[in-house]
Motif scaffolding. Structure first.
Motif, short mmCIF file in Angstrom:
data_model
loop_
_atom_site.label_atom_id
_atom_site.label_comp_id
_atom_site.label_asym_id
_atom_site.label_seq_id
_atom_site.Cartn_x
_atom_site.Cartn_y
_atom_site.Cartn_z
N LYS A 4 0.86 -1.19 0.00
CA LYS A 4 0.00 0.00 0.00
C LYS A 4 0.89 1.24 0.00
N LYS A 53 0.65 5.58 -0.23
CA LYS A 53 -0.17 6.79 -0.20
C LYS A 53 0.51 7.85 -1.07
N VAL A 59 -4.74 6.30 -1.68
CA VAL A 59 -3.99 5.11 -1.28
C VAL A 59 -4.11 4.10 -2.41
N LEU A 61 2.84 2.60 3.15
CA LEU A 61 2.00 2.26 4.30
C LEU A 61 2.14 0.80 4.72
#
Length: 81
Positions: free
Chosen positions: A18, A20, A30, A56
């Motif tokens: 993930k 962002k 995201v 993330l």
């Protein structure tokens, strides 16, 4: 990390799961990645002077505890006008 001469390194290093993406204009998104070699296209309609990337979550590497990005290409549709 993608190297066609050393394909085993892809699994040995962490891979982004993930990410962002934020710009100085307030855009935020995201993005989720599959655990495979792939390119993701993210389009946003606003011109921006700064882009911030925050990792993330990662898929853990089998050997190394680092996270690599092989390449990135930034293109804003507003710039093409």
């Amino acid at each position: 990390y993608v190297d066609p001469l050393k394909p085993y390194l892809f699994r040995e290093n962490n891979r982004i799961k993930k990410l962002k993406v934020e710009t100085d204009t307030g855009y935020s998104e995201v993005i989720e990645f599959n655990d495979q070699v792939e390119f993701k296209m993210v389009e946003y309609p606003y011109e921006a002077a700064k882009v911030k990337l925050t990792i993330l979550e990662v898929y853990k590497g089998t050997k190394y505890d680092d996270t690599c990005i092989t390449s990135m290409y930034l293109l804003n549709t507003a710039w093409a006008k």
